[in-house]
Design a protein around this motif. Structure first.
Motif, PDB file in Angstrom:
ATOM      1  N   LYS A 116      18.503  62.667 -13.815  1.00 19.52           N
ATOM      2  CA  LYS A 116      17.856  62.284 -15.074  1.00 19.52           C
ATOM      3  C   LYS A 116      18.890  62.128 -16.180  1.00 19.52           C
ATOM      4  O   LYS A 116      18.827  61.192 -16.978  1.00 19.52           O
ATOM      5  CB  LYS A 116      16.805  63.303 -15.487  1.00 19.52           C
ATOM      6  N   ARG A 117      19.877  63.032 -16.224  1.00 21.96           N
ATOM      7  CA  ARG A 117      20.932  62.939 -17.240  1.00 21.96           C
ATOM      8  C   ARG A 117      21.683  61.622 -17.117  1.00 21.96           C
ATOM      9  O   ARG A 117      21.995  60.965 -18.106  1.00 21.96           O
ATOM     10  CB  ARG A 117      21.897  64.116 -17.097  1.00 21.96           C
ATOM     11  N   LYS A 118      21.963  61.206 -15.875  1.00 18.24           N
ATOM     12  CA  LYS A 118      22.667  59.946 -15.647  1.00 18.24           C
ATOM     13  C   LYS A 118      21.812  58.758 -16.076  1.00 18.24           C
ATOM     14  O   LYS A 118      22.320  57.810 -16.665  1.00 18.24           O
ATOM     15  CB  LYS A 118      23.062  59.816 -14.174  1.00 18.24           C
ATOM     16  N   PHE A 119      20.511  58.809 -15.786  1.00 17.98           N
ATOM     17  CA  PHE A 119      19.610  57.745 -16.206  1.00 17.98           C
ATOM     18  C   PHE A 119      19.603  57.637 -17.733  1.00 17.98           C
ATOM     19  O   PHE A 119      19.659  56.545 -18.288  1.00 17.98           O
ATOM     20  CB  PHE A 119      18.177  58.012 -15.710  1.00 17.98           C
ATOM     21  N   ASP A 120      19.508  58.800 -18.412  1.00 19.87           N
ATOM     22  CA  ASP A 120      19.490  58.803 -19.878  1.00 19.87           C
ATOM     23  C   ASP A 120      20.784  58.253 -20.456  1.00 19.87           C
ATOM     24  O   ASP A 120      20.774  57.537 -21.454  1.00 19.87           O
ATOM     25  CB  ASP A 120      19.249  60.215 -20.411  1.00 19.87           C
ATOM     26  N   ALA A 121      21.907  58.586 -19.832  1.00 26.11           N
ATOM     27  CA  ALA A 121      23.207  58.106 -20.324  1.00 26.11           C
ATOM     28  C   ALA A 121      23.297  56.588 -20.238  1.00 26.11           C
ATOM     29  O   ALA A 121      23.884  55.949 -21.112  1.00 26.11           O
ATOM     30  CB  ALA A 121      24.337  58.748 -19.526  1.00 26.11           C
ATOM     31  N   LYS A 122      22.696  56.016 -19.187  1.00 29.36           N
ATOM     32  CA  LYS A 122      22.710  54.555 -19.029  1.00 29.36           C
ATOM     33  C   LYS A 122      21.644  53.890 -19.889  1.00 29.36           C
ATOM     34  O   LYS A 122      21.684  52.691 -20.097  1.00 29.36           O
ATOM     35  CB  LYS A 122      22.469  54.167 -17.565  1.00 29.36           C
ATOM     36  N   GLY A 123      20.684  54.670 -20.375  1.00 28.64           N
ATOM     37  CA  GLY A 123      19.598  54.108 -21.176  1.00 28.64           C
ATOM     38  C   GLY A 123      18.406  53.676 -20.338  1.00 28.64           C
ATOM     39  O   GLY A 123      17.511  52.996 -20.826  1.00 28.64           O
ATOM     40  N   ASP A 124      18.387  54.080 -19.061  1.00 29.27           N
ATOM     41  CA  ASP A 124      17.273  53.732 -18.175  1.00 29.27           C
ATOM     42  C   ASP A 124      16.205  54.827 -18.225  1.00 29.27           C
ATOM     43  O   ASP A 124      16.446  55.928 -18.699  1.00 29.27           O
ATOM     44  CB  ASP A 124      17.753  53.578 -16.731  1.00 29.27           C
ATOM     45  N   THR A 125      15.026  54.512 -17.705  1.00 32.69           N
ATOM     46  CA  THR A 125      13.941  55.482 -17.631  1.00 32.69           C
ATOM     47  C   THR A 125      13.960  56.153 -16.271  1.00 32.69           C
ATOM     48  O   THR A 125      14.032  55.487 -15.244  1.00 32.69           O
ATOM     49  CB  THR A 125      12.581  54.781 -17.844  1.00 32.69           C
TER      50      THR A 125
END
Length: 83
Positions: free
Chosen positions: A63-72
Motif C-alpha cells: 500500500k505504501r508503494k501504491f501511495d508513493a506512485k499515486g495509485d489506488t
C-alpha cells in the motif's frame, strides 16, 4: 483567488483514493487476521502466526508503494473470495 476547479477536483479525487485505500487495507488486514493459522503454514516447521504477521506487513508495504506512485491500493482478494 482559489484554485481552478479542475486542479481542485484532481486533488479531491486523489484524497478520496487514499481514503478508499485505507479502508481497503483495513479490510484486507481484518481478513488475514480472521483466517486460521493453519491456512498460513505451508510446512510444519513454519509458524502460522508469524506468517500472518508477515502477510500483514507485506500488504502495508504494498500500500505504501501504491501511495508513493499515486495509485489506488486494491485488495489482493477476489471479490467475495476467501483468504
Amino acid at each position: 483567488m482559489g484554485l481552478p476547479i479542475a486542479i481542485g477536483a484532481g486533488i479531491a479525487l486523489r484524497g478520496a483514493g487514499k481514503a478508499l485505500g485505507r479502508k481497503v487495507l483495513k479490510n484486507v488486514i481484518k481478513r488475514i487476521k480472521k483466517t486460521p493459522n493453519k491456512k498460513f503454514t505451508d510446512s510444519p516447521a513454519k509458524s502460522g502466526r508469524k506468517q500472518k504477521k508477515k502477510a500483514v506487513q507485506q500488504q502495508r508495504e504494498i500500500k505504501r508503494k501504491f501511495d508513493a506512485k499515486g495509485d489506488t491500493y486494491k485488495s489482493p482478494f477476489k471479490k467475495g473470495g476467501k483468504a
